[in-house]
Enzyme design. Structure first.
Site, mmCIF file in Angstrom:
data_model
loop_
_atom_site.group_PDB
_atom_site.id
_atom_site.type_symbol
_atom_site.label_atom_id
_atom_site.label_comp_id
_atom_site.label_asym_id
_atom_site.label_seq_id
_atom_site.Cartn_x
_atom_site.Cartn_y
_atom_site.Cartn_z
ATOM 1 N N VAL A 1 1.080 -1.087 0.105
ATOM 2 C CA VAL A 1 -0.005 0.081 0.025
ATOM 3 C C VAL A 1 1.008 1.180 -0.231
ATOM 4 O O VAL A 1 1.638 1.563 0.823
ATOM 5 C CB VAL A 1 -0.995 -0.085 1.046
ATOM 6 C CG1 VAL A 1 -1.721 1.176 1.294
ATOM 7 C CG2 VAL A 1 -1.940 -1.229 1.193
ATOM 8 N N PRO A 2 1.158 2.175 -1.271
ATOM 9 C CA PRO A 2 2.152 2.899 -1.305
ATOM 10 C C PRO A 2 2.025 4.197 -0.757
ATOM 11 O O PRO A 2 1.669 5.388 -1.423
ATOM 12 C CB PRO A 2 2.367 2.975 -2.932
ATOM 13 C CG PRO A 2 0.786 2.732 -3.269
ATOM 14 C CD PRO A 2 0.285 1.750 -2.378
ATOM 15 N N CYS A 3 2.012 4.033 0.521
ATOM 16 C CA CYS A 3 1.675 5.487 1.375
ATOM 17 C C CYS A 3 2.860 6.544 1.017
ATOM 18 O O CYS A 3 2.593 7.729 1.215
ATOM 19 C CB CYS A 3 1.590 5.182 2.925
ATOM 20 S SG CYS A 3 3.020 4.372 3.762
ATOM 21 N N HIS A 4 3.873 6.095 0.679
ATOM 22 C CA HIS A 4 4.991 7.062 0.181
ATOM 23 C C HIS A 4 4.628 7.892 -1.008
ATOM 24 O O HIS A 4 5.203 8.954 -1.296
ATOM 25 C CB HIS A 4 6.379 6.241 -0.229
ATOM 26 C CG HIS A 4 6.212 5.434 -1.346
ATOM 27 N ND1 HIS A 4 5.662 4.085 -1.068
ATOM 28 C CD2 HIS A 4 6.568 5.390 -2.564
ATOM 29 C CE1 HIS A 4 5.618 3.581 -2.432
ATOM 30 N NE2 HIS A 4 6.266 4.287 -3.171
#
Length: 184
Positions: free
Chosen positions: A138-141
């Site tokens: 989950v690419p929270c970046h």
């Protein structure tokens, strides 16, 4: 995905950890200061999971996908099954939106809140990202604060790691990366 377990694995940015159960990946941990800290943070709040040397095929594929992403390959990792049973419905919604952000692109907390139907949810979106147990699957970046500032990042190294990951993906020019702009 098998009975469940965990292991640490090398990546271009350091040692990561992955934990899984019958329903899919339970957690993925970006590098901490050292391997024992990475393992401790990975397993915090999880039921006891044995260390497994040879994970099931789905876990091996997840590890390879994360390794590819962290070397700069354009991977969305949508094929990885996540076990979100311990998450709130709101977190699941936020993570589904975040997973749809393609590599090399970004969105803001406010944009995600607007997609959820209420721009006032921006802070709650940020809190959900701060509790993301699946980074970078989950690419929270890829989710930034207003004005495309980095905002916070709960992974080891904080916002500097977030900006490093965005540079690896090509979402910002590496020569424009300045850690001084990564204040929380």
């Amino acid at each position: 995905m098998g009975e469940g377990g965990h292991l640490l694995f090398p990546t271009a940015i350091g040692t990561c950890g992955i934990a899984w159960g019958p329903g899919g990946v339970i957690a993925l941990q970006l590098p901490e200061a050292d391997a024992p800290r990475t393992r401790a943070r990975l397993l915090k709040g999880l039921p006891p999971l044995p260390e497994v040397a040879q994970p099931p095929a789905g876990v091996r594929a997840a590890i390879e996908g994360v390794q590819d992403l962290l070397t700069g390959m354009s991977r969305d990792l949508l094929e990885i099954t996540l076990d979100m049973a311990r998450l709130t419905p709101f977190q699941r919604q936020v993570y589904a939106i975040a997973r749809a952000i393609p590599p090399g692109q970004t969105r803001t907390y406010g944009e995600i809140a607007r997609e959820l139907g209420d721009v006032r949810l921006a802070r709650a979106v940020g809190q959900a990202m701060g509790h993301n147990p699946f980074a970078p699957i989950v690419p929270c970046h890829r989710v930034l604060a207003a004005g495309n500032r980095p905002g916070g990042f709960s992974g080891g190294g904080g916002a500097v790691t977030k900006m490093r990951m965005l540079a690896i993906e090509g979402a910002l020019e590496p020569d424009l990366f300045d850690p001084r702009f990564c204040a929380e």
